[in-house]
Scaffold this motif. Sequence first.
Motif, PDB file in Angstrom:
ATOM      1  N   LYS A  25       0.810  -1.217   0.000  1.00 23.19           N
ATOM      2  CA  LYS A  25       0.000   0.000   0.000  1.00 23.19           C
ATOM      3  C   LYS A  25       0.847   1.272   0.000  1.00 23.19           C
ATOM      4  CE  LYS A  25      -3.929   0.001   0.482  1.00 23.19           C
ATOM      5  NZ  LYS A  25      -4.738  -0.178   1.695  1.00 23.19           N
ATOM      6  N   GLN A  77      -8.434   4.826   2.451  1.00 23.95           N
ATOM      7  CA  GLN A  77      -7.110   4.251   2.199  1.00 23.95           C
ATOM      8  C   GLN A  77      -7.048   2.790   2.631  1.00 23.95           C
ATOM      9  OE1 GLN A  77      -4.285   4.993   0.740  1.00 23.95           O
ATOM     10  NE2 GLN A  77      -3.007   3.379   1.618  1.00 23.95           N
ATOM     11  N   TYR A  88      -3.523   7.925  -1.233  1.00 20.68           N
ATOM     12  CA  TYR A  88      -2.351   7.839  -0.374  1.00 20.68           C
ATOM     13  C   TYR A  88      -1.804   9.226  -0.052  1.00 20.68           C
ATOM     14  CZ  TYR A  88       2.404   6.931   1.181  1.00 20.68           C
ATOM     15  OH  TYR A  88       3.579   6.924   1.904  1.00 20.68           O
TER      16      TYR A  88
END
Length: 275
Positions: A25, A77, A88
């Motif tokens: 991520k 997110q 992000y």
Amino acid sequence: MTTEMSETSGSSGAAASGRHIRWNKVPEVTVYFWLIKVLCTTVGETAADLLNEKLGLGLTGVSLLMSVLLAGVLVVQFRTRAYRPAVYWLAVALISVVGTLISDNLTDNLNVPLETSTTVFAIALVAVFAAWYRTERTLSIHHVDTIRREAFYWLAVLFTFALGTAAGDLVAERMNLGYWISAGLFALAIAAVAVAHFALGLNAVWSFWIAYVLTRPLGASIGDYLSQPTADGGLGLGTVITSVLFLAVILGLVVHLTVTRRDVVEADRSPLQAN
């Protein structure tokens, strides 16, 4: 200090157990990463001042408002299955504002000395790293690919901004160097970390996080230099122009990365292991 992504899969049950369930991520750490990070820290400094001045909510009210907005973006997110530049970097920009406001609240509202707040935030950050490593056996940002690891990651990011704010204010207050000289000092410190990593073999994970903390006072010094009145050593652009200017640059870079995917590593490449 570059990162590569790893592709992971699994079920919702895997998320609860902390097993790898999706792509990393966090973006690959390139020059784009550091450029946007510094821009976000600058916005964190100027936007916090701007909101406090214009909204009339007071420091505490602005802090609550921005914390609610940050919580909403973090929900989005966490629900994404992979790194999405817009989500992000919006989270990073908001967390930079919230981290600044946390430090400012302690200093301005509670009269906590900067020495104390800097020490407390440093201890809190170390505690997060300790819990992260104890649980996951790694602090690598190359494998932020479970809900639990992502929670540790964002908590660490929050404390880096709060620590960077307090430490930066402490240095500026004690040394009274002025905005531009302070920015140069922090830039040299970051360069020293890079040299220690690439030439002397300083651990990649610690190099990254030390540089991450130092970019906060660097960005704040740049923001103050641009926004503060000329009588105080700044350029006098004001918080509105400075915030809008930097937000526009951030937006342009994020759009560029969304289209080109230059900070995304293909799934078939092997992840760089860093513990």
